[in-house]
Design a protein around this motif. Structure first.
Motif, PDB file in Angstrom:
ATOM      1  N   THR A  20       0.845  -1.197   0.000  1.00 41.92           N
ATOM      2  CA  THR A  20       0.000   0.000   0.000  1.00 41.92           C
ATOM      3  C   THR A  20       0.882   1.249   0.000  1.00 41.92           C
ATOM      4  N   GLN A  21       0.262   2.406  -0.190  1.00 37.25           N
ATOM      5  CA  GLN A  21       1.002   3.669  -0.088  1.00 37.25           C
ATOM      6  C   GLN A  21       1.631   3.800   1.294  1.00 37.25           C
ATOM      7  N   ALA A  22       0.896   3.434   2.331  1.00 34.48           N
ATOM      8  CA  ALA A  22       1.414   3.531   3.699  1.00 34.48           C
ATOM      9  C   ALA A  22       2.623   2.613   3.892  1.00 34.48           C
ATOM     10  N   GLU A  23       2.581   1.422   3.327  1.00 34.85           N
ATOM     11  CA  GLU A  23       3.718   0.502   3.445  1.00 34.85           C
ATOM     12  C   GLU A  23       4.927   1.006   2.662  1.00 34.85           C
ATOM     13  N   LEU A  25       5.569   4.170   2.157  1.00 33.12           N
ATOM     14  CA  LEU A  25       6.063   5.286   2.953  1.00 33.12           C
ATOM     15  C   LEU A  25       6.861   4.779   4.152  1.00 33.12           C
ATOM     16  N   ASP A  26       6.403   3.726   4.799  1.00 31.97           N
ATOM     17  CA  ASP A  26       7.144   3.139   5.913  1.00 31.97           C
ATOM     18  C   ASP A  26       8.516   2.662   5.443  1.00 31.97           C
ATOM     19  N   ARG A 126       6.238  11.918   1.729  1.00 29.52           N
ATOM     20  CA  ARG A 126       4.812  11.741   1.476  1.00 29.52           C
ATOM     21  C   ARG A 126       4.585  10.533   0.592  1.00 29.52           C
ATOM     22  N   ALA A 127       3.370  10.044   0.675  1.00 24.25           N
ATOM     23  CA  ALA A 127       2.899   9.010  -0.237  1.00 24.25           C
ATOM     24  C   ALA A 127       1.953   9.680  -1.227  1.00 24.25           C
TER      25      ALA A 127
END
Length: 180
Positions: A20-23, A25-26, A126-127
């Motif tokens: 995902t975008q969050a992953e 970004l992490d 940012r993502a």
């Protein structure tokens, strides 16, 4: 810690769903915090430098060095989602807060109020979603910047644009074979 020893982003592995975008970004945050990795990037005073990294879940990832005064120009990453974080120096992202048609146009007149600017110091990033149109710049006159980027799916193409005032013009479509 080398990047190859970074664990995959939470909840991803090669056998699971797309990151995902969050992953993403992490992942780029953790990579940007790896001082040994960041120091390993050769910097060129004239042009950007880059090293491909192993991103999570089959994503494409890059460590990029930005000499003073360099930038990407306006572009998007087509159907890929992505994320990036500044690891050294400071970057500026100019982006459009508007959903553009993906195909069938050469020139668009942008509405007022669609421009967004972000200043991204060390650790900031940012993502972004599919078809995100932006440019990234190192505006320093004397200092390199370094950033980490990740995209999924791996970049199928990059569309490059020119901009004059509120007019955005599609100039070129690049595909992976063009980057070899």
């Amino acid at each position: 810690m080398s990047l190859s020893s970074l664990p995959p982003a939470t909840g991803t592995s090669a056998a699971t769903a797309a990151p995902t975008q969050a992953e993403l970004l992490d992942f780029v945050r953790r990579a940007a915090a790896d001082a040994e990795l960041i120091a390993s990037l050769p910097l060129d005073p004239e042009g950007r430098t880059w090293v491909r990294l192993a991103g999570p879940g089959g994503s494409e990832a890059w460590l990029i060095g930005w000499p003073p005064g360099t930038g990407t120009g306006w572009h998007d990453h087509a159907d890929s989602v992505g994320a990036f974080v500044t690891a050294a120096g400071e970057l500026r992202e100019n982006a459009l807060a508007a959903r553009l048609p993906t195909d069938g146009w050469k020139t668009l007149e942008l509405s007022d109020g669609v421009d967004r600017e972000r200043r991204l110091s060390v650790g900031k990033g940012r993502a972004f979603g599919r078809h995100h149109v932006h440019e990234v710049l190192n505006e320093s006159t004397d200092r390199h910047a370094v950033s980490v980027h990740a995209y999924y799916p791996p970049l199928p193409q990059i569309r490059r644009y020119s901009r004059s005032g509120q007019t955005l013009r599609l100039e070129q479509v690049e595909r992976p074979q063009d980057w070899q």
